[in-house]
Write a protein that holds these residues in place. Structure first.
Motif, PDB file in Angstrom:
ATOM      1  N   THR A  90      20.532  27.293 -66.021  1.00  0.00           N
ATOM      2  CA  THR A  90      20.919  27.763 -67.800  1.00  0.00           C
ATOM      3  C   THR A  90      22.487  27.031 -67.435  1.00  0.00           C
ATOM      4  O   THR A  90      23.232  26.487 -66.462  1.00  0.00           O
ATOM      5  CB  THR A  90      20.874  29.129 -67.842  1.00  0.00           C
ATOM      6  N   GLU A  91      23.246  27.264 -68.592  1.00  0.00           N
ATOM      7  CA  GLU A  91      24.924  26.910 -69.366  1.00  0.00           C
ATOM      8  C   GLU A  91      25.451  27.500 -68.012  1.00  0.00           C
ATOM      9  O   GLU A  91      26.357  26.744 -67.231  1.00  0.00           O
ATOM     10  CB  GLU A  91      24.564  26.273 -70.165  1.00  0.00           C
ATOM     11  N   ALA A  92      25.020  28.930 -67.987  1.00  0.00           N
ATOM     12  CA  ALA A  92      26.013  29.945 -66.509  1.00  0.00           C
ATOM     13  C   ALA A  92      25.848  29.438 -65.266  1.00  0.00           C
ATOM     14  O   ALA A  92      27.100  29.527 -64.967  1.00  0.00           O
ATOM     15  CB  ALA A  92      25.325  31.159 -67.164  1.00  0.00           C
ATOM     16  N   ASN A  93      24.553  28.795 -65.045  1.00  0.00           N
ATOM     17  CA  ASN A  93      24.234  29.123 -63.474  1.00  0.00           C
ATOM     18  C   ASN A  93      24.305  27.666 -63.098  1.00  0.00           C
ATOM     19  O   ASN A  93      24.410  27.121 -61.709  1.00  0.00           O
ATOM     20  CB  ASN A  93      23.228  30.159 -62.820  1.00  0.00           C
ATOM     21  N   LEU A 150       7.679  24.827 -71.792  1.00  0.00           N
ATOM     22  CA  LEU A 150       8.829  24.621 -70.998  1.00  0.00           C
ATOM     23  C   LEU A 150       9.847  25.361 -72.866  1.00  0.00           C
ATOM     24  O   LEU A 150       9.397  25.210 -73.495  1.00  0.00           O
ATOM     25  CB  LEU A 150       9.489  23.359 -71.222  1.00  0.00           C
ATOM     26  N   ASP A 151      10.304  26.196 -72.348  1.00  0.00           N
ATOM     27  CA  ASP A 151      11.714  26.564 -73.108  1.00  0.00           C
ATOM     28  C   ASP A 151      12.512  25.437 -73.893  1.00  0.00           C
ATOM     29  O   ASP A 151      12.173  24.253 -73.448  1.00  0.00           O
ATOM     30  CB  ASP A 151      11.895  27.812 -72.621  1.00  0.00           C
ATOM     31  N   ALA A 152      13.085  26.099 -74.679  1.00  0.00           N
ATOM     32  CA  ALA A 152      14.311  25.520 -74.972  1.00  0.00           C
ATOM     33  C   ALA A 152      15.078  24.157 -73.931  1.00  0.00           C
ATOM     34  O   ALA A 152      15.700  23.372 -74.445  1.00  0.00           O
ATOM     35  CB  ALA A 152      14.934  25.888 -76.589  1.00  0.00           C
ATOM     36  N   TRP A 186      23.624  26.075 -59.390  1.00  0.00           N
ATOM     37  CA  TRP A 186      22.359  25.997 -59.614  1.00  0.00           C
ATOM     38  C   TRP A 186      21.950  24.880 -58.372  1.00  0.00           C
ATOM     39  O   TRP A 186      21.740  24.215 -57.562  1.00  0.00           O
ATOM     40  CB  TRP A 186      21.223  25.258 -60.861  1.00  0.00           C
ATOM     41  N   TRP A 187      23.139  23.505 -59.117  1.00  0.00           N
ATOM     42  CA  TRP A 187      22.998  22.195 -58.771  1.00  0.00           C
ATOM     43  C   TRP A 187      23.528  22.406 -57.573  1.00  0.00           C
ATOM     44  O   TRP A 187      22.949  21.664 -56.872  1.00  0.00           O
ATOM     45  CB  TRP A 187      23.603  21.505 -59.531  1.00  0.00           C
TER      46      TRP A 187
END
Length: 556
Positions: free
Chosen positions: A255-258, A498-500, A262-263
């Motif tokens: 997500t944008e937050a993580n 897949l979601d948005a 994540w990467w």
């Protein structure tokens, strides 16, 4: 969710138990063996997943591999060979790790939709399963050497002990493995790094001796043949990315937050494993040169002897052997629970697809351990480099083929579907893109390795495996116009996969066969009922009653 917790307790993850629930369904829901790993189960943070994945590379084989190359070809050739192999492993491992973490599937499921087809990837499952028992046997041999030195156990008993002790630990999958890896990693790091730092700080001359060592068949210079022979041995570890993905498939949605965490976790625990692996190989060369004069060339590649020699320089004599044995035992357990676990997944996956039967993962834990024990009893450690050099040709051909399909065929040529597909009915049985490329690359490179094209070309077999796989994969895709990737483009369910945010959808559907609930990517519409069916029930449908027919537009 912490590393010590397991799965969510709500019924939405897998539904309530019913009398119709098969034993196969119950077992695969323990950690989603053979399946897409749903977001309801993936509650670990990115860093916990990364730590667990990296804990699995605590093996001692790197020290032996590095030592073997260094003693034969000299330090200069060994270091260049290690660096070359590390670059190849990192570059090819990156797209595979990304797909495993982004779409939450293991390397076999990735391979199915990346050029091999539903049954075609059985070839590579066997290659990966072989990787796990070869390296289990190598680590078991190293542990047996430690037990012989520390406890006086005969090697054959040590082989048996190292095999049997992992069975209780591997039964429970990700839950047990995450605890084991997180708890033992700090101890392992201190025991591994401490002696090296001490030797360099107290005796700088060891570095000069290490850098000037010429090897038994070298002249002190760097030459292409020696580098490639050494790199070929190191590249046998290219399939380690499969074990890393067995953990990375449990990454939370990006997500944008993580996305930063994540990467970082994906790169560190995916292709980044090879950075630590290459360092361990270089340390193996260093320690082997350090103890060479006192123990001789036949024993110097043994990690137990390497760390005994290092600990002997910095610790009281009564503590040296026990601490060296502790290090070897911890390392062996950390990697061999992963080898046993990942190998059982690969064997089970292949068997289930070919026969339509799910015998239980524990059956193949024992099968994998049986193969490993046979190799140990055959004294594989004495001809280690020969086994790894031969095996690397198959592993390189497989990984390069899949990585090329993702990087070139999906993103550049756009002939391979971008979203991975693994479900029966959606894929053709065999896709020539991956199968032809893999068979040609591995076959020709193995022939080269066994001197079929002369002695001069023999060291170049790993290069041939990589180049042929890299060239043939897009060429075959262009020649077939991507025709054999998808048997169907529609799985019969209106909701997108897949979601948005581009993550696999978390919507839950009930399988009408096993009466369990699964998330969107793990189900398709049923061919004969107005309902959905999960991927495992499709795999075990021996008459094909639930399998969707080929799409009309693809028949045209």
């Amino acid at each position: 969710m912490s590393a010590t917790e397991s799965r969510p307790t709500t019924e939405t993850a897998e539904g309530p138990a019913t009398p119709a629930t098969s034993q196969a369904t119950k077992e695969t829901l323990e950690d989603y063996t053979l399946r897409y790993a749903p977001r309801s189960y993936r509650r670990w943070t990115p860093m916990v997943v990364a730590t667990t994945a990296l804990g699995g590379i605590a093996y001692m084989a790197d020290f032996s591999i590095g030592a073997g190359i260094g003693l034969a070809h000299g330090t200069g050739n060994a270091l260049v060979a290690i660096a070359v192999a590390a670059v190849v492993i990192f570059v090819t491992g990156f797209p595979l790790a990304y797909y495993g973490a982004r779409y939450n599937i293991d390397l076999d499921l990735i391979t199915r939709g990346s050029g091999f087809g539903y049954y075609g990837s059985v070839l590579t499952s066997v290659i990966f399963a072989s990787f796990t028992f070869i390296f289990f046997a190598l680590e078991g041999s190293i542990m047996a050497q430690g037990l012989r030195l520390g406890l006086g156990l005969p090697l054959w008993i040590g082989y048996l002990v190292s095999t049997l002790m992992v069975i209780p630990l591997v039964i429970y999958g990700m839950k047990a493995l995450s605890k084991l890896q997180v708890w033992t990693t700090p101890v392992w790091l201190v025991l591994m790094v401490g002696p090296l730092v001490y030797l360099i700080a107290t005796d700088p001359g060891t570095v000069d001796r290490f850098l000037s060592y010429a090897g038994t068949d070298g002249d002190g210079g760097v030459n292409t043949a020696s580098v490639l022979l050494g790199a070929g041995v190191c590249l046998s570890l290219i399939a380690q990315i499969g074990e890393q993905i067995d953990y990375l498939r449990f990454m939370p949605p990006k997500t944008e937050a993580n996305k930063g965490r994540w990467w970082t976790a994906v790169v560190m625990a995916g292709p980044g494993w090879v950075v630590l692996g290459a360092l361990k190989q270089a340390i193996g060369v260093f320690l082997a040169v350090y103890i060479l004069a006192s123990v001789g060339p036949s024993v110097a590649p043994e990690p137990i002897q390497q760390f005994k020699g290092a600990f002997d320089a910095m610790l009281p004599s009564w503590l040296v052997v026990p601490l060296a044995v502790v290090l070897v035992v911890i390392s062996q357990i950390k990697i061999n629970v992963t080898n046993a676990y990942s190998g059982s997944l690969a064997w089970t996956n292949s068997f289930t697809r070919l026969t339509g039967r799910y015998p239980g993962r524990m059956v193949f834990v024992l099968v994998n351990l049986g193969f490993a024990l046979a190799l140990m009893e055959a004294d594989m450690f004495s001809f280690l480099n020969g086994i790894l050099g031969f095996y690397s040709n198959c592993a390189i051909a497989w990984v390069v083929t899949v990585a090329t399909d993702i990087g070139v065929n999906k993103y550049l040529l756009k002939l391979s579907p971008l979203a991975p597909e693994f479900r029966r009915g959606m894929l053709y049985a065999v896709n020539p893109v991956g199968v032809v490329s893999f068979v040609a690359a591995s076959g020709l490179s193995i022939a080269m390795y066994f001197h079929a094209f002369g002695d001069t070309l023999q060291p170049y077999s790993p290069v041939a495996a990589a180049v042929i796989a890299f060239a043939l994969t897009p060429l075959t895709a262009v020649a077939t116009r991507g025709r054999y990737y998808l048997r169907r483009t529609d799985d019969g369910i209106p909701e997108p996969l897949l979601d948005a945010d581009g993550n696999p959808s978390g919507t839950v559907y009930d399988c009408h066969v096993c009466h369990q609930a699964y998330e969107r990517p793990d189900v398709t519409a049923c061919a004969t009922h107005d309902a959905v069916v999960c991927s495992l029930c499709l795999s075990t449908d021996r008459v094909g009653d639930h399998v969707l027919p080929v799409s009309g537009e693809l028949l045209a």
